[in-house]
Write an enzyme that holds these catalytic residues in place. Structure first.
Site, PDB file in Angstrom:
ATOM      1  CB  THR A   1       3.402  -2.927  -0.712  1.00  0.00           C
ATOM      2  OG1 THR A   1       2.290  -2.621   0.082  1.00  0.00           O
ATOM      3  CG2 THR A   1       2.901  -3.920  -1.742  1.00  0.00           C
TER       4      THR A   1
ATOM      5  CG  ASN B   1      -1.435   4.889  -4.284  1.00  0.00           C
ATOM      6  OD1 ASN B   1      -1.468   3.705  -3.976  1.00  0.00           O
ATOM      7  ND2 ASN B   1      -0.286   5.539  -4.505  1.00  0.00           N
TER       8      ASN B   1
ATOM      9  CB  THR C   1       2.430  -4.168  -8.142  1.00  0.00           C
ATOM     10  OG1 THR C   1       3.274  -3.565  -7.159  1.00  0.00           O
ATOM     11  CG2 THR C   1       2.113  -5.599  -7.731  1.00  0.00           C
TER      12      THR C   1
END
Length: 411
Positions: free
Chosen positions: A198, A406, A161
């Site tokens: 994650t 983010n 990602t």
């Protein structure tokens, strides 16, 4: 792809050109199917035979649908033929439809492999709360299976990602004089906290081992590796470490009584530890890997609590980013990590520079300390002088770039 021997340890050899399909019996592939705009976003690892399997999962209460489906699969026999993975969409907090979609992914790969659905695991990573584009995913799985091959590096790219690089490790070890390979691949960059992150990690081996032995090994190893990393203090909904063992090495089944068990255990732990460190080093916007070593603890749990508190402290992380030898932030984190500490016995080192001795500040060379904090790998060592136990945790500095990434993750 040729293999070169790398670092030699007493128990195993680290291989250059690591590849998840190096262990005998495995194939993999990755491709772009349209979940993400351009980059590869769907992958699969498949074993030619039923592989012994084990997994550990996130402790987040909002476990994503793929986690629940994989738990369902492994609960049947502890065996798998394959795992299908997508990136760009977490399929988390998606309700009944999300569960149906995860089961549909499982069913489609099982159909393509002509195996029971319980022989397939599912994993997803990406944005939370968005339904999967299932037409693209189902068509993608159908197109992906013919592409399965060994060696393969496309799978490692398909699971990323916000990662800046692929993360792969491979070692070889002799069991009963026979070559055994252990390979691992992972993704993880943000929303990383102890009790996993994650992160998705997949490990393959051609060793012969029963499910309950493999599961026990994975639990113990995870506590010392994947559960000892942090980037930003957030625990994800989708974390999973999945191991598959083809058994094609042909030795007697491994267990704690096998003469070569310790060699296999060391090799397995090395793969997990290096993947964990790669994840920590690739934290979103990170410029440095931070390694916190706690020594002289009464027991391992005490050492782990302190190491994780220090490496997870936002103030410690920002001090490292600014190369500021502010040791007060370290002792503060150690103190809330384990409130029973005796401050008067603690020593603290920044690399080779001791800044605290017996709980008291020492005169030290500020410039030399700054140099230690400017290294690509920053080592912080805390000696408690209370016992013999040790633990190590890994993380990264906290940078402006982390906020930028983010703040616009969905856009």
């Amino acid at each position: 792809m040729g293999k070169e021997s790398g670092v030699l340890s007493p128990a195993f050899t680290v291989q250059k050109g690591a590849c998840i399909t190096s262990p005998k019996g495995f194939k993999a592939a990755g491709m772009h199917v349209g979940i993400k705009r351009k980059r590869p976003d769907l992958g699969a690892i498949v074993c030619e035979r039923e592989a012994t399997a084990a997994a550990v999962y996130t402790v987040n209460a909002f476990q994503a649908a793929p986690i629940q489906v994989t738990q369902d699969s492994l609960g049947v026999s502890g065996k798998l033929r394959g795992v299908v993975v997508n990136s760009g969409n977490a399929n988390a907090c998606t309700g009944r439809q999300g569960m149906m979609d995860a089961y549909a992914m499982r069913a489609k790969l099982a159909e393509e492999l002509a195996c029971p659905q319980s022989m397939v695991a599912v994993a997803s990573t990406g944005v939370i709360g968005v339904l999967m584009p299932m037409n693209k995913v189902i068509q993608g799985i159908e197109a992906l299976v013919p592409k399965l091959k060994a060696p393969d590096t496309s799978f490692a790219e398909a699971i990323l990602t916000t990662d800046t690089c692929t993360k792969q490790v491979e070692v070889s070890v002799e069991i009963e004089g026979k070559p055994v390979t252990i390979a691992g691949v992972a993704k993880g960059s943000g929303m990383i906290k102890p009790n996993m992150a994650t992160m998705l990690a997949f490990i393959t081996t051609d060793a012969v081992i029963e499910p309950e032995i493999l599961q026990s090994l994975l639990w113990k190893t995870t506590d010392q590796t994947f559960n000892m990393i942090t980037v930003d203090g957030d625990t994800s909904t989708n974390d999973m470490v999945l191991v598959m063992a083809s058994g094609e090495a042909g030795h007697a089944p491994l267990d704690m009584h096998h003469a070569d068990w310790s060699k296999f255990q060391q090799a397995f732990q090395y793969v997990c530890r290096e993947l964990a460190k790669m994840i920590a080093r690739d934290g979103e916007g990170a410029t440095r890997l931070i390694e916190v070593v706690v020594e002289g603890a009464i027991h391992e749990q005490e050492a782990q609590n302190i190491a994780k508190a220090v490496v997870g402290s936002s103030l410690v992380k920002t001090a490292v980013f600014g190369a500021d030898p502010n040791w007060g932030r370290i002792v503060c984190a150690a103190g809330y990590g384990e409130p029973s500490l005796r401050p008067e016995s603690i020593d603290v080192y920044l690399g080779h520079v001791q800044v605290i001795g017996g709980g008291m500040p020492l005169l030290f060379d500020e410039e030399q300390a700054r140099e230690e904090l400017n290294q690509e790998k920053v080592i912080i060592r805390v000696n408690l002088h209370r016992g013999q136990a040790t633990a190590t945790a890994w993380g990264c500095d906290l940078t402006y770039e982390y906020v930028r990434i983010n703040a616009s993750y969905r856009t």
